[in-house]
Design a protein around this motif. Sequence first.
Motif, short mmCIF file in Angstrom:
data_model
loop_
_atom_site.label_atom_id
_atom_site.label_comp_id
_atom_site.label_asym_id
_atom_site.label_seq_id
_atom_site.Cartn_x
_atom_site.Cartn_y
_atom_site.Cartn_z
N ASP A 37 46.58 41.84 45.67
CA ASP A 37 46.28 42.93 44.72
C ASP A 37 45.73 42.39 43.40
O ASP A 37 44.75 42.91 42.86
N VAL A 38 46.37 41.35 42.89
CA VAL A 38 45.92 40.77 41.62
C VAL A 38 44.55 40.11 41.80
O VAL A 38 43.67 40.23 40.95
N ALA A 39 44.36 39.42 42.94
CA ALA A 39 43.06 38.80 43.22
C ALA A 39 41.96 39.86 43.28
O ALA A 39 40.88 39.67 42.71
N TYR A 40 42.24 40.97 43.93
CA TYR A 40 41.27 42.07 44.01
C TYR A 40 40.92 42.60 42.62
O TYR A 40 39.75 42.77 42.28
N THR A 46 35.71 41.02 37.13
CA THR A 46 34.70 40.01 36.82
C THR A 46 33.41 40.20 37.60
O THR A 46 32.46 39.43 37.43
N GLY A 47 33.36 41.20 38.49
CA GLY A 47 32.16 41.44 39.27
C GLY A 47 31.92 40.38 40.34
O GLY A 47 30.77 40.08 40.67
N THR A 48 33.00 39.84 40.88
CA THR A 48 32.88 38.81 41.92
C THR A 48 33.56 39.31 43.19
O THR A 48 34.17 40.38 43.21
N ARG A 49 33.47 38.50 44.25
CA ARG A 49 34.06 38.90 45.53
C ARG A 49 35.05 37.89 46.07
O ARG A 49 35.58 38.07 47.16
N ALA A 51 38.37 35.13 44.91
CA ALA A 51 39.34 34.84 43.86
C ALA A 51 38.96 33.59 43.06
O ALA A 51 39.09 33.58 41.83
N ASP A 52 38.47 32.56 43.73
CA ASP A 52 38.06 31.35 43.00
C ASP A 52 36.90 31.63 42.06
O ASP A 52 36.89 31.17 40.92
N ASP A 53 35.93 32.40 42.55
CA ASP A 53 34.80 32.78 41.70
C ASP A 53 35.27 33.66 40.53
O ASP A 53 34.77 33.55 39.41
N ALA A 54 36.23 34.54 40.82
CA ALA A 54 36.76 35.42 39.78
C ALA A 54 37.46 34.62 38.68
O ALA A 54 37.29 34.90 37.50
N LEU A 55 38.24 33.62 39.07
CA LEU A 55 38.92 32.78 38.07
C LEU A 55 37.91 32.04 37.21
O LEU A 55 38.05 31.98 35.99
N LEU A 56 36.89 31.51 37.84
CA LEU A 56 35.85 30.80 37.10
C LEU A 56 35.13 31.75 36.14
O LEU A 56 34.94 31.43 34.97
#
Length: 75
Positions: A37-40, A46-49, A51-56
């Motif tokens: 849920d948090v990853a989503y 962040t407009g990503t798909r 979790a790693d990309d979202a963190l970056l």
Amino acid sequence: MLMAHRETLTGLVREYEELSRTAAACRTPDMLRRLDDVAYTLCVSTGTRDADDALLAARHQLRDAHPGGGSTRVG
């Protein structure tokens, strides 16, 4: 592109990192669901798909939003 509020993004990154550490030791269905849920939410924020990309992306947004151009450390 809409950008998440700095405090919201900081909270999401911290929560994701904390849940990731906890899930490594305690992989219950509830823990994994919360992590998902948090990853989503982080991805949507962040407009990503991924979790790693979202963190970056979140770290870049937080760094760029920091007054004075310095870096913001999260986690």
